[in-house]
Design a protein around this motif. Sequence first.
Motif, PDB file in Angstrom:
ATOM      1  N   ALA A 109      -4.092  -2.600 -10.571  1.00 43.18           N
ATOM      2  CA  ALA A 109      -4.657  -3.170 -11.794  1.00 43.18           C
ATOM      3  C   ALA A 109      -4.159  -4.588 -12.065  1.00 43.18           C
ATOM      4  N   LYS A 110      -4.834  -5.232 -12.986  1.00 44.86           N
ATOM      5  CA  LYS A 110      -4.523  -6.602 -13.375  1.00 44.86           C
ATOM      6  C   LYS A 110      -3.051  -6.744 -13.732  1.00 44.86           C
ATOM      7  N   GLY A 111      -2.443  -7.790 -13.212  1.00 47.13           N
ATOM      8  CA  GLY A 111      -1.026  -8.024 -13.486  1.00 47.13           C
ATOM      9  C   GLY A 111      -0.112  -7.412 -12.461  1.00 47.13           C
ATOM     10  N   GLN A 112      -0.670  -6.537 -11.594  1.00 45.83           N
ATOM     11  CA  GLN A 112       0.123  -5.925 -10.539  1.00 45.83           C
ATOM     12  C   GLN A 112      -0.124  -6.681  -9.223  1.00 45.83           C
ATOM     13  N   LYS A 113       0.462  -6.162  -8.131  1.00 43.12           N
ATOM     14  CA  LYS A 113       0.358  -6.845  -6.845  1.00 43.12           C
ATOM     15  C   LYS A 113      -0.899  -6.478  -6.073  1.00 43.12           C
ATOM     16  N   ARG A 114      -1.810  -5.734  -6.723  1.00 44.04           N
ATOM     17  CA  ARG A 114      -3.025  -5.273  -6.052  1.00 44.04           C
ATOM     18  C   ARG A 114      -2.686  -4.379  -4.870  1.00 44.04           C
ATOM     19  N   SER A 115      -1.758  -3.455  -5.080  1.00 45.18           N
ATOM     20  CA  SER A 115      -1.360  -2.519  -4.038  1.00 45.18           C
ATOM     21  C   SER A 115      -2.386  -1.392  -3.947  1.00 45.18           C
ATOM     22  N   VAL A 116      -2.690  -0.960  -2.732  1.00 44.84           N
ATOM     23  CA  VAL A 116      -3.744   0.015  -2.470  1.00 44.84           C
ATOM     24  C   VAL A 116      -3.145   1.381  -2.166  1.00 44.84           C
ATOM     25  N   ILE A 117      -3.850   2.448  -2.556  1.00 42.61           N
ATOM     26  CA  ILE A 117      -3.467   3.819  -2.212  1.00 42.61           C
ATOM     27  C   ILE A 117      -4.539   4.389  -1.288  1.00 42.61           C
ATOM     28  N   THR A 118      -4.127   4.981  -0.178  1.00 40.40           N
ATOM     29  CA  THR A 118      -5.087   5.574   0.754  1.00 40.40           C
ATOM     30  C   THR A 118      -4.649   6.964   1.200  1.00 40.40           C
ATOM     31  N   GLY A 119      -5.616   7.830   1.351  1.00 43.20           N
ATOM     32  CA  GLY A 119      -5.396   9.133   1.968  1.00 43.20           C
ATOM     33  C   GLY A 119      -6.078   9.233   3.306  1.00 43.20           C
ATOM     34  N   HIS A 120      -6.635   8.096   3.766  1.00 44.35           N
ATOM     35  CA  HIS A 120      -7.399   8.068   5.012  1.00 44.35           C
ATOM     36  C   HIS A 120      -6.903   6.973   5.942  1.00 44.35           C
ATOM     37  N   PRO A 121      -5.643   7.013   6.360  1.00 44.74           N
ATOM     38  CA  PRO A 121      -5.136   5.969   7.259  1.00 44.74           C
ATOM     39  C   PRO A 121      -5.816   6.045   8.621  1.00 44.74           C
ATOM     40  N   LEU A 122      -6.178   4.887   9.142  1.00 47.58           N
ATOM     41  CA  LEU A 122      -6.840   4.799  10.446  1.00 47.58           C
ATOM     42  C   LEU A 122      -6.202   3.685  11.254  1.00 47.58           C
ATOM     43  N   GLY A 123      -6.320   3.769  12.574  1.00 45.02           N
ATOM     44  CA  GLY A 123      -5.857   2.702  13.449  1.00 45.02           C
ATOM     45  C   GLY A 123      -4.391   2.799  13.804  1.00 45.02           C
ATOM     46  N   LEU A 173       0.825  -1.208   0.000  1.00 40.74           N
ATOM     47  CA  LEU A 173       0.000   0.000   0.000  1.00 40.74           C
ATOM     48  C   LEU A 173       0.858   1.256   0.000  1.00 40.74           C
ATOM     49  N   THR A 174       0.203   2.361  -0.344  1.00 37.76           N
ATOM     50  CA  THR A 174       0.807   3.691  -0.290  1.00 37.76           C
ATOM     51  C   THR A 174      -0.126   4.593   0.507  1.00 37.76           C
ATOM     52  N   VAL A 175       0.428   5.309   1.482  1.00 39.17           N
ATOM     53  CA  VAL A 175      -0.348   6.235   2.297  1.00 39.17           C
ATOM     54  C   VAL A 175       0.070   7.657   1.949  1.00 39.17           C
ATOM     55  N   ALA A 176      -0.907   8.512   1.675  1.00 38.54           N
ATOM     56  CA  ALA A 176      -0.645   9.920   1.389  1.00 38.54           C
ATOM     57  C   ALA A 176      -1.252  10.779   2.488  1.00 38.54           C
ATOM     58  N   GLN A 177      -0.489  11.746   2.992  1.00 42.84           N
ATOM     59  CA  GLN A 177      -1.010  12.642   4.017  1.00 42.84           C
ATOM     60  C   GLN A 177      -0.271  13.970   3.967  1.00 42.84           C
ATOM     61  N   GLY A 178      -0.784  14.944   4.717  1.00 44.19           N
ATOM     62  CA  GLY A 178      -0.177  16.259   4.752  1.00 44.19           C
ATOM     63  C   GLY A 178       0.697  16.440   5.972  1.00 44.19           C
ATOM     64  N   CYS A 179       1.699  17.302   5.855  1.00 44.98           N
ATOM     65  CA  CYS A 179       2.612  17.592   6.953  1.00 44.98           C
ATOM     66  C   CYS A 179       2.781  19.106   7.034  1.00 44.98           C
ATOM     67  N   GLY A 180       2.218  19.707   8.051  1.00 49.73           N
ATOM     68  CA  GLY A 180       2.287  21.158   8.203  1.00 49.73           C
ATOM     69  C   GLY A 180       1.370  21.589   9.324  1.00 49.73           C
ATOM     70  N   LEU A 181       1.375  22.860   9.645  1.00 46.42           N
ATOM     71  CA  LEU A 181       0.527  23.377  10.710  1.00 46.42           C
ATOM     72  C   LEU A 181      -0.925  23.339  10.218  1.00 46.42           C
ATOM     73  N   GLY A 182      -1.662  22.379  10.734  1.00 45.21           N
ATOM     74  CA  GLY A 182      -3.004  22.090  10.231  1.00 45.21           C
ATOM     75  C   GLY A 182      -3.109  20.675   9.715  1.00 45.21           C
ATOM     76  N   GLY A 183      -1.972  19.966   9.678  1.00 46.83           N
ATOM     77  CA  GLY A 183      -1.966  18.561   9.290  1.00 46.83           C
ATOM     78  C   GLY A 183      -2.513  18.321   7.900  1.00 46.83           C
ATOM     79  N   THR A 184      -3.169  17.191   7.724  1.00 49.14           N
ATOM     80  CA  THR A 184      -3.685  16.822   6.405  1.00 49.14           C
ATOM     81  C   THR A 184      -4.829  17.721   5.960  1.00 49.14           C
ATOM     82  N   SER A 185      -5.409  18.503   6.865  1.00 51.97           N
ATOM     83  CA  SER A 185      -6.459  19.441   6.447  1.00 51.97           C
ATOM     84  C   SER A 185      -5.949  20.398   5.384  1.00 51.97           C
ATOM     85  N   LEU A 186      -4.632  20.631   5.354  1.00 48.60           N
ATOM     86  CA  LEU A 186      -4.055  21.534   4.360  1.00 48.60           C
ATOM     87  C   LEU A 186      -4.232  21.016   2.945  1.00 48.60           C
ATOM     88  N   ILE A 187      -4.279  19.684   2.787  1.00 44.20           N
ATOM     89  CA  ILE A 187      -4.330  19.117   1.432  1.00 44.20           C
ATOM     90  C   ILE A 187      -5.431  18.065   1.284  1.00 44.20           C
TER      91      ILE A 187
END
Length: 594
Positions: free
Chosen positions: A500-514, A102-116
């Motif tokens: 996609a087909k032929g790949q490792k079925r890797s997931v992208i998320t912008g909403h990491p939890l837990g 998987l790939t996790v995307a998030q924001g880093c700054g004063l305001g956290g991910t709310s910035l992006i």
Amino acid sequence: MTTTTAPAWAKFPILATPNTSVKSKYDVVVVGSGYGGSIAASRCARAGQSVCVLERGKEWRPGDFSEEFAKVAKETQVTVGGLIDQVGKPNSLFEFFYTDDLTVAQGCGLGGTSLINANVGIKMEKAVFQDSEWPKAIRNDRKALFKEDRKHFYEMIKPLPYPDDYPHLFKFDRMEESVSEFADLEDLHKKKKEKEKKAQLLKRLDLYVTFEDKRKNHVGVPQPKCTACGNCVGGCNVGSKNTLNMNYLPDAKAHGAELFTEVEVLTVLRPAADSTVWEVTYKRTDDDSTDEEYKVQATFVILGAGAIGSTKVLLRSKASGLNVSNQLGKRFSTNGDVIASSFCGDNIVNAIGIPYETAPGVDHPPGPTITTVADFRRFTPGNFERHHVIQDFGIPVGLASPFIIGLAVKALFSGDEQYPDIEDVDKFYKAVKSEAGEKSLAFLGMSHDDAKGVISFDNGIFDITWNKVGCESNFFEVNKRMKTMTDALGGTFIPNPKWAKGQKRSVITGHPLGGCSMGESGKTAVVNHAGQVFDGNTNNLHEGLLVVDGSIVPRPLGVNPSLTIAMLAERCIRLLAERQGWTIDYDTFTPLDY
């Protein structure tokens, strides 16, 4: 088309104090400044506590965000799972965690991910909240959570749907076309629920956006109205997006909190076994920083650094002697995020951002990144675990070129044939000539994974392990829905290329939890229903140590999580105040003086 810059009256405050000015002790130290951290800072300051906020990223104000891809790339940091080296600076705005699964995307700054983020407020469904993964105490407190705590958040964040008197968006029309194949679902629902008002499959969403000029908002910060430029997830240069530096953070500062940026917290420990205070160890991440470590003490430490950030702090602290549950790092979830695109459909979408200075006067601008949801939750038979939503998703102008060319290349080789057919070649040609961008629409879906990811941080090496997460049924079901929606638009369906087909079925998320999930005891969870950290695998608690962000969410929500995270944070601090006898004045706003 007109050109504009921020109006003369929009003088945005500087909220951060130089990080060399951190005092030796405060009542409360807040780590991170996303939804959980900002809410904690505001409410504790309103309760009369001395508050210090430590944020790893930089301060970003409207006008600071680049709309050029090359400059966006320079403000990107990437951590690769299993490797100690990091690409980019640890205070860069766009943060990615990349692993095999998987790939996790998030924001880093004063305001956290709310910035992006895409600034969307949407409720999880009742069945999700009633799931046994949530502690019984919080399930029994549903009325206060959804009435009182949500009310306090809404009064600060001011959500509104895209107004009818704003320019019409073509993506409204395209979203209606995309769900045309599902009309039978609404008919079926109506037959089954004749006495109930017919549910709508397609709805406009509440957005954390200001749609009228405010020379001073409720906390004293100027906010020009939204220009519908479509660059929400690239950073709002207008000042209309209700990011946390427009509300909770200036409110915290107005009530005496001190905010420090480019500060990375390493550990939270008791300085001695019999100590009544916590000692926070940190280092600075600015350009002049070294590896020198600094310390600040507090009676209360509140972690609000996000699913990955707060988990990393506790993992480092555990390695240094803090007794934390063995569940730490477990139950990580992607929130069932699915991204895909309809490439070069039959009709104009205009879902790609334009320079914010030129947006006023455009007849059909892109509009906010997300505006509409195809809410399949009430129209999907079976257990709520199969439920999902799909939203339109705009691309900021700084990522327009790589997005379109990437889709074009993928579309060219999307079939099973050895060679692409003439229609695919034609679409690729149109994309190269910049004719496909206005007819392409990205989708963002949210669903329910099994939350079996594990975050680890050993000897400076970070990783998230979750074998074959993308092979779970929810990802196939949501992609199938998106494919049907794409067919209705006459486009070429392009799933996440790593899934996609032929790949490792890797997931992208912008909403990491837990990672620091809540539960009944340390045997099954890291924190209790109020965000208090368990003392190891017991029912005992570390007095004064809390976590109040997305890391405490014990399961996927199936919708954009910011509203739920914010309500949980409001509740955690409300209960903290009750335990300590503090009074939080929620009704009076003191405008920031700057």
